[in-house]
Design an enzyme around this catalytic site. Structure first.
Site, PDB file in Angstrom:
ATOM      1  N   ARG A  48      -2.158   9.858  11.523  1.00 64.96           N
ATOM      2  CA  ARG A  48      -2.982   8.657  11.640  1.00 64.96           C
ATOM      3  C   ARG A  48      -4.304   9.029  12.295  1.00 64.96           C
ATOM      4  O   ARG A  48      -4.320   9.666  13.351  1.00 64.96           O
ATOM      5  CB  ARG A  48      -2.259   7.645  12.526  1.00 64.96           C
ATOM      6  CG  ARG A  48      -3.027   6.344  12.689  1.00 64.96           C
ATOM      7  CD  ARG A  48      -2.227   5.258  12.128  1.00 64.96           C
ATOM      8  NE  ARG A  48      -2.859   3.976  12.157  1.00 64.96           N
ATOM      9  CZ  ARG A  48      -2.183   2.859  12.392  1.00 64.96           C
ATOM     10  NH1 ARG A  48      -0.908   2.911  12.678  1.00 64.96           N
ATOM     11  NH2 ARG A  48      -2.772   1.697  12.320  1.00 64.96           N
ATOM     12  N   LYS A  91       2.324   4.545   1.382  1.00 63.36           N
ATOM     13  CA  LYS A  91       2.534   5.018   2.761  1.00 63.36           C
ATOM     14  C   LYS A  91       2.468   6.540   2.764  1.00 63.36           C
ATOM     15  O   LYS A  91       3.243   7.211   2.100  1.00 63.36           O
ATOM     16  CB  LYS A  91       3.883   4.556   3.304  1.00 63.36           C
ATOM     17  CG  LYS A  91       4.080   4.972   4.768  1.00 63.36           C
ATOM     18  CD  LYS A  91       5.355   4.399   5.355  1.00 63.36           C
ATOM     19  CE  LYS A  91       5.375   4.476   6.882  1.00 63.36           C
ATOM     20  NZ  LYS A  91       5.188   5.794   7.430  1.00 63.36           N
ATOM     21  N   GLU A 142      -5.175   7.557   7.249  1.00 63.51           N
ATOM     22  CA  GLU A 142      -4.267   8.694   7.413  1.00 63.51           C
ATOM     23  C   GLU A 142      -4.914   9.945   6.840  1.00 63.51           C
ATOM     24  O   GLU A 142      -5.486   9.911   5.745  1.00 63.51           O
ATOM     25  CB  GLU A 142      -2.968   8.357   6.657  1.00 63.51           C
ATOM     26  CG  GLU A 142      -1.807   9.222   6.979  1.00 63.51           C
ATOM     27  CD  GLU A 142      -0.884   8.666   8.068  1.00 63.51           C
ATOM     28  OE1 GLU A 142      -1.247   7.684   8.762  1.00 63.51           O
ATOM     29  OE2 GLU A 142       0.193   9.254   8.232  1.00 63.51           O
ATOM     30  N   ARG A 186       3.195  -4.404  17.184  1.00 64.56           N
ATOM     31  CA  ARG A 186       4.145  -4.102  16.113  1.00 64.56           C
ATOM     32  C   ARG A 186       4.749  -5.434  15.722  1.00 64.56           C
ATOM     33  O   ARG A 186       5.670  -5.916  16.382  1.00 64.56           O
ATOM     34  CB  ARG A 186       5.207  -3.144  16.673  1.00 64.56           C
ATOM     35  CG  ARG A 186       6.042  -2.429  15.647  1.00 64.56           C
ATOM     36  CD  ARG A 186       7.138  -1.627  16.315  1.00 64.56           C
ATOM     37  NE  ARG A 186       6.755  -0.313  16.777  1.00 64.56           N
ATOM     38  CZ  ARG A 186       6.549   0.750  16.000  1.00 64.56           C
ATOM     39  NH1 ARG A 186       6.675   0.634  14.692  1.00 64.56           N
ATOM     40  NH2 ARG A 186       6.232   1.909  16.502  1.00 64.56           N
ATOM     41  N   GLU A 232       0.826  -1.210   0.000  1.00 59.15           N
ATOM     42  CA  GLU A 232       0.000   0.000   0.000  1.00 59.15           C
ATOM     43  C   GLU A 232       0.854   1.251   0.000  1.00 59.15           C
ATOM     44  O   GLU A 232       1.982   1.239   0.499  1.00 59.15           O
ATOM     45  CB  GLU A 232      -0.873   0.035   1.269  1.00 59.15           C
ATOM     46  CG  GLU A 232      -1.902  -1.053   1.332  1.00 59.15           C
ATOM     47  CD  GLU A 232      -2.806  -0.927   2.571  1.00 59.15           C
ATOM     48  OE1 GLU A 232      -3.805  -1.635   2.628  1.00 59.15           O
ATOM     49  OE2 GLU A 232      -2.483  -0.122   3.470  1.00 59.15           O
ATOM     50  N   ARG A 252      -3.309   9.056  16.727  1.00 62.39           N
ATOM     51  CA  ARG A 252      -2.513   7.881  17.056  1.00 62.39           C
ATOM     52  C   ARG A 252      -2.325   7.727  18.563  1.00 62.39           C
ATOM     53  O   ARG A 252      -2.188   6.635  19.081  1.00 62.39           O
ATOM     54  CB  ARG A 252      -1.166   8.060  16.373  1.00 62.39           C
ATOM     55  CG  ARG A 252      -0.197   7.015  16.696  1.00 62.39           C
ATOM     56  CD  ARG A 252       1.126   7.422  16.107  1.00 62.39           C
ATOM     57  NE  ARG A 252       2.106   6.507  16.598  1.00 62.39           N
ATOM     58  CZ  ARG A 252       2.894   5.794  15.833  1.00 62.39           C
ATOM     59  NH1 ARG A 252       2.831   5.924  14.545  1.00 62.39           N
ATOM     60  NH2 ARG A 252       3.749   4.970  16.344  1.00 62.39           N
TER      61      ARG A 252
HETATM   62  P1  ATP Z   1       7.116   6.713  10.401  1.00 57.62           P
HETATM   63  O1  ATP Z   1       7.967   7.505  11.342  1.00 57.62           O
HETATM   64  O2  ATP Z   1       7.878   5.759   9.556  1.00 57.62           O
HETATM   65  O3  ATP Z   1       6.090   7.496   9.683  1.00 57.62           O
HETATM   66  P2  ATP Z   1       5.882   5.888  12.663  1.00 57.62           P
HETATM   67  O4  ATP Z   1       7.086   5.697  13.498  1.00 57.62           O
HETATM   68  O5  ATP Z   1       5.068   7.112  12.854  1.00 57.62           O
HETATM   69  O6  ATP Z   1       6.293   5.727  11.186  1.00 57.62           O
HETATM   70  P3  ATP Z   1       5.188   3.261  12.223  1.00 57.62           P
HETATM   71  O7  ATP Z   1       4.389   2.263  12.919  1.00 57.62           O
HETATM   72  O8  ATP Z   1       6.634   2.958  12.222  1.00 57.62           O
HETATM   73  O9  ATP Z   1       4.929   4.665  12.837  1.00 57.62           O
HETATM   74  O10 ATP Z   1       4.686   3.446  10.707  1.00 57.62           O
HETATM   75  C1  ATP Z   1       3.371   3.305  10.460  1.00 57.62           C
HETATM   76  C2  ATP Z   1       2.704   4.615  10.293  1.00 57.62           C
HETATM   77  O11 ATP Z   1       2.604   4.923   8.924  1.00 57.62           O
HETATM   78  C3  ATP Z   1       1.289   4.481  10.755  1.00 57.62           C
HETATM   79  O12 ATP Z   1       1.176   4.852  12.120  1.00 57.62           O
HETATM   80  C4  ATP Z   1       0.493   5.379   9.858  1.00 57.62           C
HETATM   81  O13 ATP Z   1       0.327   6.634  10.475  1.00 57.62           O
HETATM   82  C5  ATP Z   1       1.375   5.556   8.651  1.00 57.62           C
HETATM   83  N1  ATP Z   1       0.808   4.990   7.406  1.00 57.62           N
HETATM   84  C6  ATP Z   1       0.735   5.638   6.236  1.00 57.62           C
HETATM   85  N2  ATP Z   1       0.204   4.891   5.273  1.00 57.62           N
HETATM   86  C7  ATP Z   1      -0.104   3.700   5.843  1.00 57.62           C
HETATM   87  C8  ATP Z   1      -0.697   2.497   5.352  1.00 57.62           C
HETATM   88  N3  ATP Z   1      -1.068   2.367   4.090  1.00 57.62           N
HETATM   89  N4  ATP Z   1      -0.857   1.483   6.237  1.00 57.62           N
HETATM   90  C9  ATP Z   1      -0.481   1.592   7.523  1.00 57.62           C
HETATM   91  N5  ATP Z   1       0.092   2.705   8.031  1.00 57.62           N
HETATM   92  C10 ATP Z   1       0.284   3.759   7.214  1.00 57.62           C
END
Ligand code: ATP
Length: 579
Positions: free
Chosen positions: A253, A248, A298, A415, A246, A268
């Site tokens: 969130r 990103k 998102e 996670r 998907e 989040r």
């Molecule tokens: P990052 O700093 O890499 O953005 P993060 O540390 O905030 O990530 P992670 O769990 O590592 O959090 O990465 C997942 C985050 O990416 C999710 O919390 C969400 O907000 C975002 N995201 C964006 N697109 C998607 C998707 N298609 N599916 C799931 N999560 C997604």
């Protein structure tokens, strides 16, 4: 339960440097609470008066606290301010200035009622009402109780107890051992209300806890992603013959709950952000065809004129109370939904991802403002790479790969390898930045006199519920960031090493902070270290450290328990050695 009992437990919790002792103290406390009290006890220990998502805001700043102390002491606010400058803590000020001896009679329930009343006071005259209610409470309490009432009112409890510590204590108190935490953690992950889990366990036992299920307008803890060092590892790690890849998005969130026309949005961190996104509320109401649904997705700032996504910071400008609709007009938000957690009155958490996705597509009418995340389904690495490159070209930050296996359930709060993110390599050595928690700081010298010279950063060890140090960081801060550090960290400052923070004596900082503030950190590599305690091996006396750390940005939307985990850092270290 008398508030005095709770206060003496708070004092012992603050004095201990052992997590096990913390659990034992809490277990005894919780075992002694009645069904009506146990939830309140959990909230108070976490420094809250209700579940985190309820955002009951007591709104007690320094001015209100000073006015309430003055009223209870029969003096003027100026004398309170003078004493505060000298003593530094309103609890100490109240102890010195309020002559009334107070009594031991106050109960936990009474304190909760009064604090809730303070929180609920609104409209004309509410500021005075808050002051007089708080003053009454302070006058009736004993000096040690006053300190904690003020801390609770200000939202600065700083006991260093986390939600997992409380769950361990509940398991120990009612199920015989902390090894029994998983079913409690599961109920907490889907209800996000530790008080409810505690109350249910106390009243109905494990059977009742297992029956806790998804409820509309109550947030579910979000499922998170893991990372890998090479794109070629993704398929093997996920382990299903085909996976979904998907887009990103780099936005915020948002979990959207729709109950007819009634829409609630959670961030989040599970706070209610409905008022920040009036446009997303409208889109969900209008384009989600199911009568009841919970979507995960998102919020992104998409520029429909240029067809590109605007950066995350643009959306963060909406984090405000006033002029929201004006800002929303300037920066319209689009909602990209990537999961469906509940629909037509039923939880979908235990349906597979392909099933949830099919239903998601069915219930969202596609519109430019709201749509399911774009994706492909593939079984080979070239397919992932191609889609990833196309995403980068469109200004996205990468992809999230998801298992399509039969057991690809939505694992709230977890996670795990079912979701793997792959982003453009912005770190030269590591494939991603780390999100670390600030637990200490050293005094600045020379140009940095008057602020901190460096901060001590920790990762979260989920299994042990400890914050373990990874690096000291002084690089990457602009002059403005540096001068702002003391202000940013002030609310977390504590007098001694917090119990859940594991630091070796060589790394002991000049100042300590309760785990609260999360920063994103760029580093070159992970190495073994005799100094840092991340994944500490007591036999080899070695932990893991991040070399050449640089500050990237604050991650205010993350709680300390959502920081990079020690297990993730161990995995990064192992992969580095394989490359
Ligand atoms: P990052 O700093 O890499 O953005 P993060 O540390 O905030 O990530 P992670 O769990 O590592 O959090 O990465 C997942 C985050 O990416 C999710 O919390 C969400 O907000 C975002 N995201 C964006 N697109 C998607 C998707 N298609 N599916 C799931 N999560 C997604």
């Amino acid at each position: 339960m008398k508030f005095a009992t709770l206060v003496s437990c708070f004092e012992r919790l603050e004095a201990t440097s052992s997590r096990n002792e913390m659990i034992a103290l809490l277990a005894r406390l919780l075992a002694a609470a009645t069904p009506d009290e146990i939830g309140i006890v959990c909230y108070f220990v976490l420094g809250e008066i209700g579940p985190g998502y309820s955002e009951v805001n007591l709104g007690i700043g320094d001015r209100t606290a000073a006015a309430a102390i003055a009223l209870a002491a029969g003096t003027d606010p100026a004398s309170v301010d003078a004493a505060a400058r000298e003593l530094g803590d309103y609890g100490d000020v109240a102890a010195r200035l309020i002559a009334a001896p107070g009594g031991e009679a106050l109960s936990v329930a009474e304190i909760h009622r009064s604090l809730s009343e303070i929180a609920g006071a609104s409209g004309p005259g509410s500021a005075d009402r808050k002051v007089s209610l708080l003053a009454e409470l302070l006058a009736a309490a004993t000096p040690p109780q006053r300190r904690y009432i003020l801390r609770l009112a200000a939202g600065e409890m700083r006991l260093g107890v986390g939600d997992m510590t409380i769950l361990d204590a509940l398991a120990e108190a009612f199920l015989g051992s902390k090894a029994q935490r998983p079913p409690l953690e599961h109920a907490y992950n889907i209800s996000s209300d530790i008080g409810r889990v505690a109350r249910t366990l106390r009243e109905e036992g494990l059977f009742g806890v297992r029956a806790i299920t998804v409820t509309l307008h109550k947030p579910i803890r979000p499922m998170l992603t893991r990372r890998v060092a090479r794109i070629s590892e993704i398929l093997e790690r996920i382990g299903s013959p085909v996976i979904a890849v998907e887009e990103k998005y780099d936005g915020e969130r948002i979990q959207a709950h729709k109950d007819g026309d009634d829409v609630t949005l959670f961030s989040r961190r599970l706070t209610d952000v409905t008022h920040q996104y009036p446009d997303i509320v409208r889109h969900v109401r209008q384009y989600v065809t199911a009568d009841t649904a919970i979507l995960d997705g998102e919020a992104v700032a998409f520029d429909h004129e240029t067809g590109t996504y605007r950066p995350f910071q643009t959306l963060m400008r909406r984090r405000r109370k006033y002029r929201v609709s004006e800002v929303a007009g300037e920066i319209p938000a689009t909602y990209r939904a990537f999961d469906l957690l509940y629909v037509d009155g039923e939880s979908c958490l235990y349906r597979s991802y392909p099933e949830r996705r099919a239903k998601l597509e069915e219930v969202i009418g596609r519109d430019e403002h709201i749509s399911p995340a774009d994706r492909i389904v593939t079984g080979d690495t070239d397919g992932i790479t191609e889609f990833y490159l196309a995403c980068i070209e469109r200004g996205l930050e990468g992809v999230v790969c998801k298992s399509c296996a039969d057991d690809s359930f939505y694992r709230a709060g977890a996670r795990e390898w079912q979701w793997i993110k792959w982003k453009s390599d912005y770190a030269p050595g590591l494939s991603d930045t780390l999100d670390l928690v600030i637990v200490g700081a050293n005094a600045g010298r020379g140009k940095r006199a008057g602020t901190y010279g460096s901060v001590l950063c920790a990762a979260y060890n989920h299994e042990e519920d400890l914050f373990q140090t990874v690096c000291g960081m002084g690089a990457g801060f602009s002059d403005v960031d540096l001068s702002d550090l003391p202000r940013r960290l002030a609310a977390a400052k504590v007098d001694r090493q917090p119990a859940r923070v594991m630091v070796n004596p060589q790394a002991a900082p000049d100042f300590w902070f309760a785990p609260a503030r999360v920063v994103e950190v760029l580093g070159l590599e992970i190495t073994e270290s005799p100094v840092h305690t991340c994944n500490w091996d007591p036999e080899r006396r070695r932990g893991l450290a991040l070399r050449f750390p640089r500050f990237v940005r604050w991650r205010d939307e993350k709680s300390p328990e959502q920081a990079t985990t020690a297990a993730e850092i161990a995995a990064m270290f192992r992969r580095q050695r394989e490359v």
